[in-house]
Design a protein around this motif. Sequence first.
Motif, short mmCIF file in Angstrom:
data_model
loop_
_atom_site.label_atom_id
_atom_site.label_comp_id
_atom_site.label_asym_id
_atom_site.label_seq_id
_atom_site.Cartn_x
_atom_site.Cartn_y
_atom_site.Cartn_z
N ASN A 26 -44.82 -68.73 14.94
CA ASN A 26 -45.94 -68.49 14.30
C ASN A 26 -47.08 -69.58 14.59
OD1 ASN A 26 -44.80 -66.26 13.07
ND2 ASN A 26 -43.93 -67.38 11.28
N GLU A 27 -46.64 -70.42 15.55
CA GLU A 27 -47.74 -71.33 15.72
C GLU A 27 -48.47 -71.30 17.20
OE1 GLU A 27 -46.60 -75.62 14.93
OE2 GLU A 27 -45.45 -74.93 12.81
N TRP A 28 -49.07 -70.35 17.47
CA TRP A 28 -49.67 -69.91 18.79
C TRP A 28 -50.96 -70.79 18.50
CZ3 TRP A 28 -48.43 -67.10 23.27
CH2 TRP A 28 -46.96 -66.79 23.34
N GLN A 45 -51.15 -68.97 13.25
CA GLN A 45 -51.36 -67.60 13.83
C GLN A 45 -50.02 -67.33 14.88
OE1 GLN A 45 -54.96 -65.46 14.31
NE2 GLN A 45 -55.91 -65.99 12.36
N GLY A 46 -49.50 -66.44 15.17
CA GLY A 46 -48.54 -66.11 15.97
C GLY A 46 -48.88 -64.69 16.57
N LEU A 47 -47.75 -64.27 17.17
CA LEU A 47 -47.98 -62.85 17.80
C LEU A 47 -47.49 -62.04 16.84
CD1 LEU A 47 -46.10 -63.57 21.41
CD2 LEU A 47 -48.79 -63.31 20.65
N ILE A 74 -53.54 -60.15 22.33
CA ILE A 74 -52.36 -60.44 21.59
C ILE A 74 -51.36 -59.20 21.99
CG2 ILE A 74 -51.25 -60.46 19.34
CD1 ILE A 74 -53.78 -61.44 17.96
N GLN A 75 -51.83 -58.07 22.11
CA GLN A 75 -51.03 -57.01 22.40
C GLN A 75 -50.47 -57.36 23.88
OE1 GLN A 75 -52.58 -53.26 22.02
NE2 GLN A 75 -52.96 -53.50 19.89
N ALA A 76 -51.44 -57.72 24.85
CA ALA A 76 -50.91 -58.30 26.11
C ALA A 76 -49.85 -59.36 26.33
CB ALA A 76 -52.16 -58.50 27.05
N ALA A 158 -48.23 -75.31 18.83
CA ALA A 158 -46.82 -75.91 19.54
C ALA A 158 -46.23 -74.75 20.37
CB ALA A 158 -46.09 -76.36 18.58
N ALA A 159 -46.14 -73.47 19.92
CA ALA A 159 -45.54 -72.39 20.62
C ALA A 159 -46.12 -72.26 22.10
CB ALA A 159 -45.70 -71.16 19.88
N LEU A 160 -47.29 -72.71 22.36
CA LEU A 160 -47.84 -72.62 23.50
C LEU A 160 -47.25 -73.42 24.62
CD1 LEU A 160 -51.57 -71.81 23.21
CD2 LEU A 160 -49.94 -70.21 23.74
#
Length: 228
Positions: A26-28, A45-47, A74-76, A158-160
Motif C-alpha cells: 500500500n506504499e506506492w 496509497q497503493g493500487l 492506477i487501472q493501467a 517504497a513499493a515503487l
Amino acid sequence: MSRAQISALVFGVGGFGALVAATTSNEWKVTTRASSVITATWVYQGLWMNCAGNALGSFHCRPHFTIFKVEGYIQACRGLMIAAVSLGFFGSIFALFGMKCTKVGGSDKAKAKIACLAGIVFILSGLCSMTGCSLYANKITTEFFDPLYVEQKYELGAALFIGWAGASLCIIGGVIFCFSISDNNKTPRMGYAYNGATSVMSSRTKHPGAGDLKATNPSKQFDKNAYV
C-alpha cells in the motif's frame, strides 16, 4: 548442473517475489515530509487501498470500493503489475522444467528450449513491472513539481523501488536463461583420426632386417672366385 541456470533461477524467483510484494503493498505513494510534520498524519496509497495513520499509532486502510472511480493510470498500473506477476509465475515453472538437474522436461535439447522460453517470459515480466512502476512514478513527480496543482502532493513510496528492483532481477535472470543455451553447444567433440591397420608386410618394408637385406641383394653373397 549449470551454475548459470542456478543463478538465473535465483534472480528470476527473487524478482518474482519482489513483484508480488510490490503489487500487494500500500506504499506506492506517501504524503510529503513537510505536510506530515505539520499535521502529524501520514497517508499511504497503493493500487488497491488507501491508508492513513497518525503519530498516536492508529492506522486505518480503506479499499477502492469501485473500479470505475479509480483513475486511469492506477487501472493501467494494476493491469501491468498483474501481468508481471502472472508472467513471473509461469516463468518460474518453465525455469524448473528447463533446469538440467531436474528429471522432467525431456532431452537436453528440449530443456534448452524450455529454459530459453523461461528467460523470455522473465524478461517480459520485468518489462511489465518496469513500465507500471515508471508510469505511476511519472504521475507522482508531475503532480509534485506542478505549481498549479493545489491538492495533496505525494512522494515516491517504497513499493515503487521494490517493483523496480524486482523488474531488474527478472530481466537479469531472463537474459542469463537465454544465454544458457550456448552451454550445451560449447562441449567439444573429440575427433580421432583412423590411420588403418598396419600390416606385417608394411612394417617389414619400413624397417627391413638383416635377413631381408641378404634376400634383396643375393649377388653380394658370392665373391668373384665363385665364378672361376
